[in-house]
Design a protein around this motif. Structure first.
Motif, PDB file in Angstrom:
ATOM      1  N   GLU A   3     -27.614  32.712  74.422  1.00 28.81           N
ATOM      2  CA  GLU A   3     -28.443  32.856  73.236  1.00 28.81           C
ATOM      3  C   GLU A   3     -28.566  34.315  72.790  1.00 28.81           C
ATOM      4  OE1 GLU A   3     -29.502  31.459  76.031  1.00 28.81           O
ATOM      5  OE2 GLU A   3     -29.527  29.309  75.584  1.00 28.81           O
ATOM      6  N   GLU A  18     -35.038  31.387  82.263  1.00 28.35           N
ATOM      7  CA  GLU A  18     -34.301  30.192  82.665  1.00 28.35           C
ATOM      8  C   GLU A  18     -35.075  28.934  82.294  1.00 28.35           C
ATOM      9  OE1 GLU A  18     -31.283  29.795  83.834  1.00 28.35           O
ATOM     10  OE2 GLU A  18     -30.957  31.954  83.649  1.00 28.35           O
ATOM     11  N   ARG A  19     -36.379  28.941  82.498  1.00 26.20           N
ATOM     12  CA  ARG A  19     -37.202  27.774  82.153  1.00 26.20           C
ATOM     13  C   ARG A  19     -37.233  27.561  80.643  1.00 26.20           C
ATOM     14  NH1 ARG A  19     -42.801  28.584  85.173  1.00 26.20           N
ATOM     15  NH2 ARG A  19     -43.219  26.564  84.172  1.00 26.20           N
ATOM     16  N   LYS A  79     -34.843  28.406  78.545  1.00 27.32           N
ATOM     17  CA  LYS A  79     -33.529  27.877  78.161  1.00 27.32           C
ATOM     18  C   LYS A  79     -33.463  26.377  78.417  1.00 27.32           C
ATOM     19  CE  LYS A  79     -30.941  32.144  79.031  1.00 27.32           C
ATOM     20  NZ  LYS A  79     -29.926  32.781  79.902  1.00 27.32           N
ATOM     21  N   GLU A  80     -34.022  25.941  79.555  1.00 28.11           N
ATOM     22  CA  GLU A  80     -34.018  24.518  79.894  1.00 28.11           C
ATOM     23  C   GLU A  80     -34.801  23.703  78.876  1.00 28.11           C
ATOM     24  OE1 GLU A  80     -35.581  24.326  83.818  1.00 28.11           O
ATOM     25  OE2 GLU A  80     -33.819  25.228  84.766  1.00 28.11           O
ATOM     26  N   LYS A  81     -35.821  24.324  78.267  1.00 30.19           N
ATOM     27  CA  LYS A  81     -36.653  23.640  77.271  1.00 30.19           C
ATOM     28  C   LYS A  81     -36.111  23.794  75.844  1.00 30.19           C
ATOM     29  CE  LYS A  81     -41.074  23.692  79.704  1.00 30.19           C
ATOM     30  NZ  LYS A  81     -41.325  22.247  79.560  1.00 30.19           N
ATOM     31  N   GLY A  82     -34.921  24.430  75.721  1.00 26.56           N
ATOM     32  CA  GLY A  82     -34.329  24.605  74.407  1.00 26.56           C
ATOM     33  C   GLY A  82     -34.944  25.729  73.596  1.00 26.56           C
ATOM     34  N   LEU A  83     -35.597  26.660  74.274  1.00 25.91           N
ATOM     35  CA  LEU A  83     -36.261  27.766  73.585  1.00 25.91           C
ATOM     36  C   LEU A  83     -35.540  29.088  73.833  1.00 25.91           C
ATOM     37  CD1 LEU A  83     -39.970  26.818  74.435  1.00 25.91           C
ATOM     38  CD2 LEU A  83     -38.828  26.556  72.229  1.00 25.91           C
ATOM     39  N   GLY A  84     -34.255  28.999  74.149  1.00 27.12           N
ATOM     40  CA  GLY A  84     -33.490  30.195  74.480  1.00 27.12           C
ATOM     41  C   GLY A  84     -33.414  31.196  73.341  1.00 27.12           C
ATOM     42  N   LYS A  85     -33.191  30.702  72.093  1.00 24.15           N
ATOM     43  CA  LYS A  85     -33.070  31.621  70.954  1.00 24.15           C
ATOM     44  C   LYS A  85     -34.378  32.352  70.685  1.00 24.15           C
ATOM     45  CE  LYS A  85     -29.332  29.266  68.514  1.00 24.15           C
ATOM     46  NZ  LYS A  85     -28.887  28.627  67.253  1.00 24.15           N
ATOM     47  N   GLU A  86     -35.501  31.617  70.763  1.00 26.47           N
ATOM     48  CA  GLU A  86     -36.799  32.254  70.542  1.00 26.47           C
ATOM     49  C   GLU A  86     -37.066  33.295  71.624  1.00 26.47           C
ATOM     50  OE1 GLU A  86     -36.142  29.135  70.479  1.00 26.47           O
ATOM     51  OE2 GLU A  86     -36.888  28.234  68.629  1.00 26.47           O
TER      52      GLU A  86
END
Length: 213
Positions: free
Chosen positions: A53, A172-173, A175-182
């Motif tokens: 990301e 890492e957590r 990214k797992e929740k789909g918040l990598g870009k934020e």
């Protein structure tokens, strides 16, 4: 951020460096070779250092046409594709143009050239070209050894401070929740882990708030 640029610029392990022929001697028993890495190796370096990301790329085809070449083999037609790559890493954008005899080759060349501007594989351009034995019947040559500074590969990473490890775990957590870009935007704002302990603490707090929603 200095730590990020330093990690992007680190030499590659010798097994990831390849060699290509740039010229042959008149008797075709020697080949002048230069080192390079493929585009996949560059992608792996970007993912490892800043995360998937933390970077993105854009491409524009500038030209796709045939040209006439004349050399010792005679006259022939060859396809020439030119592609521009805009590579953005943690909010910083650099671009360069690559070329090749196919779209795939031109895209790969453009990516590698743009990545060099971030330091990825730049040291390879400073290595001397080398003449090596070449077998014209098999079309093979003996790859040379890299200088000692390149053979050393990637140095062992120093142990990270506890605060940095906690931030890494949060990322890492996220990214797992789909918040990598934020999360990447927040990290970019602080230039990495933060330049002071206070900034590091605020960075951790913002990432925790993002995780909690």
């Amino acid at each position: 951020m200095d730590e990020v640029w330093q990690k992007l610029s680190e030499p590659f392990p010798p097994e990831e460096v390849q060699w290509r022929i740039e010229a042959l001697s008149r008797d075709r028993k020697k080949a002048l070779v230069v080192p390079y890495v493929d585009a996949r190796t560059v992608l792996d370096r970007l993912d490892r250092v800043v995360g998937p990301e933390g970077w993105h790329d854009e491409y524009q085809v500038l030209a796709d046409a045939e040209r006439t070449l004349k050399d010792e083999r005679g006259e022939r037609r060859e396809r020439l594709v030119e592609v521009k790559c805009r590579l953005t890493v943690l909010g910083t954008t650099k671009e360069d143009v690559g070329e090749g005899d196919s779209l795939k080759a031109a895209f790969s060349d453009a990516l590698k050239r743009a990545a060099v501007k971030f330091g990825v594989g730049r040291y390879l351009y400073r290595l001397e070209k080398q003449w090596v034995d070449y077998d014209p019947e098999k079309g093979r040559f003996t790859p040379p050894k890299l200088p000692e500074e390149a053979e050393a590969g990637e140095p062992e990473e120093e142990e990270k401070p506890e605060a940095y490890r906690l931030i890494d775990q949060l990322l890492e957590r996220l990214k797992e929740k789909g918040l990598g870009k934020e999360a990447a935007k927040i990290v970019t704002k602080y230039g990495g882990y933060g330049k002071t302990p206070e900034e590091t603490k605020r960075l951790y707090g913002e990432l925790r708030a993002l995780l909690k929603g």
